[in-house]
Design a protein around this motif. Structure first.
Motif, mmCIF file in Angstrom:
data_model
loop_
_atom_site.group_PDB
_atom_site.id
_atom_site.type_symbol
_atom_site.label_atom_id
_atom_site.label_comp_id
_atom_site.label_asym_id
_atom_site.label_seq_id
_atom_site.Cartn_x
_atom_site.Cartn_y
_atom_site.Cartn_z
ATOM 1 N N PRO A 23 0.819 -1.217 0.000
ATOM 2 C CA PRO A 23 0.000 0.000 0.000
ATOM 3 C C PRO A 23 0.853 1.267 0.000
ATOM 4 C CG PRO A 23 0.120 -0.891 2.221
ATOM 5 C CD PRO A 23 0.910 -1.823 1.341
ATOM 6 N N GLY A 61 0.058 -5.579 4.764
ATOM 7 C CA GLY A 61 -0.391 -4.499 5.631
ATOM 8 C C GLY A 61 0.374 -4.501 6.934
ATOM 9 N N HIS A 114 -0.649 -10.256 5.875
ATOM 10 C CA HIS A 114 -1.011 -10.297 4.455
ATOM 11 C C HIS A 114 -2.418 -10.841 4.304
ATOM 12 C CE1 HIS A 114 -0.063 -14.706 4.064
ATOM 13 N NE2 HIS A 114 0.744 -14.416 5.068
ATOM 14 N N ASN A 144 -4.253 6.831 2.692
ATOM 15 C CA ASN A 144 -4.584 5.821 3.719
ATOM 16 C C ASN A 144 -5.930 5.151 3.444
ATOM 17 O OD1 ASN A 144 -3.300 4.607 5.997
ATOM 18 N ND2 ASN A 144 -4.923 5.398 7.321
ATOM 19 N N THR A 148 -0.844 3.277 5.338
ATOM 20 C CA THR A 148 -0.223 3.119 4.023
ATOM 21 C C THR A 148 1.096 3.881 4.020
ATOM 22 O OG1 THR A 148 -1.417 5.060 3.203
ATOM 23 C CG2 THR A 148 -2.449 2.918 2.821
ATOM 24 N N CYS A 162 -1.885 -9.017 -0.468
ATOM 25 C CA CYS A 162 -1.485 -7.628 -0.236
ATOM 26 C C CYS A 162 -0.997 -7.510 1.198
ATOM 27 C CB CYS A 162 -2.623 -6.656 -0.528
ATOM 28 S SG CYS A 162 -4.110 -6.955 0.394
ATOM 29 N N GLY A 194 -7.018 -3.510 4.716
ATOM 30 C CA GLY A 194 -6.089 -4.531 5.199
ATOM 31 C C GLY A 194 -4.818 -3.985 5.807
ATOM 32 N N THR A 195 -4.794 -2.693 6.096
ATOM 33 C CA THR A 195 -3.615 -2.123 6.759
ATOM 34 C C THR A 195 -4.046 -0.932 7.608
ATOM 35 O OG1 THR A 195 -1.339 -1.314 6.412
ATOM 36 C CG2 THR A 195 -2.986 -0.538 4.840
ATOM 37 N N ASP A 196 -3.346 -0.738 8.729
ATOM 38 C CA ASP A 196 -3.643 0.434 9.551
ATOM 39 C C ASP A 196 -3.076 1.694 8.890
ATOM 40 O OD1 ASP A 196 -4.780 -1.272 11.398
ATOM 41 O OD2 ASP A 196 -3.001 -1.381 12.690
ATOM 42 N N ARG A 199 -12.400 -0.203 5.290
ATOM 43 C CA ARG A 199 -11.583 0.465 6.298
ATOM 44 C C ARG A 199 -12.495 0.906 7.434
ATOM 45 N NH1 ARG A 199 -6.982 1.519 6.167
ATOM 46 N NH2 ARG A 199 -7.338 3.152 7.663
ATOM 47 N N GLN A 235 -0.779 -4.279 10.887
ATOM 48 C CA GLN A 235 -1.912 -4.215 11.810
ATOM 49 C C GLN A 235 -1.391 -4.513 13.209
ATOM 50 O OE1 GLN A 235 -4.625 -6.906 9.644
ATOM 51 N NE2 GLN A 235 -5.858 -5.162 9.011
#
Ligand code: ADP
Length: 319
Positions: free
Chosen positions: A123, A285, A293, A128, A136, A283, A132-134, A305, A287
């Motif tokens: 990302p 991330g 992933h 942002n 980017t 992908c 799947g991620t806190d 999100r 977290q």
């Protein structure tokens, strides 16, 4: 797996270079070959692919932008264009591809994966807005840039008892606006998550004026309204000089902060680890501080999100 490719795509973000470096250095230390693809999917389609070595990524960890270049290439939505891209990768013997970009770039990676070509998405965007991620890559650097701008606007707004509207990037995601507004002590926050209610905003501004506030700073996410028209409306209704400032591409540039460099380095290296373990179509991330992933198709189609309701409430209380 012996050879991997890496490209940056979509809007650039500070830390993309650090991510490419992470991919390259990790791959080399694991005995793999790495190929850089110039200008995203466009360069992939045009077969602009070059082998990278250690030195290719020297002195880039601290640099904004992306030395590989990035491009918008809508033609990539067409299957025959993607077939040519896969053809080019195979020509170089490249087994898998790491794509660094936003959700649009993820769509391209998802489609290549569905055509049987393994991709890993990282990302990279200041918005942002990737599932799947806190965080980017580039988001926290951009936040510092926005805060710096808000601080400057505060100085001059305060001196002139002026109302300032600051338009922040983020496309359809209010994270950058919300966080920058909290850190910058803005009085009002308008994001895609809150929506824009002009009458309500006006009422709050008037309340502020009645309380003796010398200035007001309104942070608003791009694409929501014409900020110059909004400024005119507020000025007409309050009698206070009101100016809009569109921060624009200033937010995309600059040296990545320590956090973004570390995040990008971790994610780049992690992508290589995943490929070596035989994963494709994933992908990456972060977290709860851990590398994670997810299935890239699932991330695009199903993962949403979270809206930071508690932070909107906090912002309301602190102003
Ligand atoms: P970002 O990656 O920052 O969200 P874009 O939305 O412009 O930026 O997407 C970057 C590139 O990804 C596009 O120019 C295009 O080449 C590719 N792309 C975007 N959407 C798709 C799609 N639906 N199918 C295939 N490729 C896509």
């Amino acid at each position: 797996i012996k050879k991997i490719g890496v490209l940056t795509s979509g809007g650039d973000a500070p830390g993309m270079n650090a991510a490419v470096r992470g991919v390259v250095r990790m791959a080399l230390s694991e005995g793999l070959e790495v190929y850089g693809i110039y200008d995203g999917y466009q360069g992939l389609h045009q077969n602009r692919i070059e082998k990278l070595d250690r030195k290719s990524v020297s002195d880039v960890i601290n640099k904004g932008g992306t030395f590989l270049g990035s491009a918008r290439f809508p033609e990539f939505k067409e299957e025959h264009v993607r077939e040519q891209a896969i053809e080019n990768l195979k020509l170089h013997g490249i087994d898998a591809l790491v794509v660094i970009g936003g959700d649009g770039s993820y769509m391209g990676a998802k489609k290549l994966t569905e055509m049987g070509y393994p991709c890993i998405g990282l990302p990279g965007t200041i918005d942002n807005d990737v599932a799947g991620t806190d965080y980017t890559i580039g988001y926290l650097t951009a936040m510092n840039t926005v805060i710096d701008a808000i601080d400057r606007l505060r100085d001059t707004s305060s001196s002139h008892q002026r109302i300032s509207i600051v338009e922040v990037m983020g496309r359809h995601c209010g994270d950058l606006t919300l966080m920058s507004a909290i850190a910058g002590g803005c009085e009002y926050i308008i994001t895609p998550e809150t929506g824009l209610n002009k009458e309500n905003l006006l009422e709050k501004i008037k309340e502020g004026i009645d309380k003796g506030k010398k200035h007001a700073i309104i942070a608003i996410t791009e694409l929501m309204t014409d900020v110059n028209e909004l400024a005119k409306y507020i000025e007409d209704q309050t009698g206070r000089e009101t100016r809009a400032t569109v921060l624009g591409h200033i937010q995309r540039g600059g040296q990545p902060t320590a956090f973004d460099r570390i995040l990008a380095s971790r994610m780049g290296a992690y992508a290589v680890e995943l490929l070596m373990e035989g994963h494709g179509g994933r992908c990456v991330g972060i977290q709860n501080e851990q590398m994670v992933h997810h299935d890239i198709i699932d991330a695009i189609e199903n993962m949403r999100r979270p809206v930071r309701t508690e932070l909107y409430t906090l912002a309301e209380k602190l102003f």
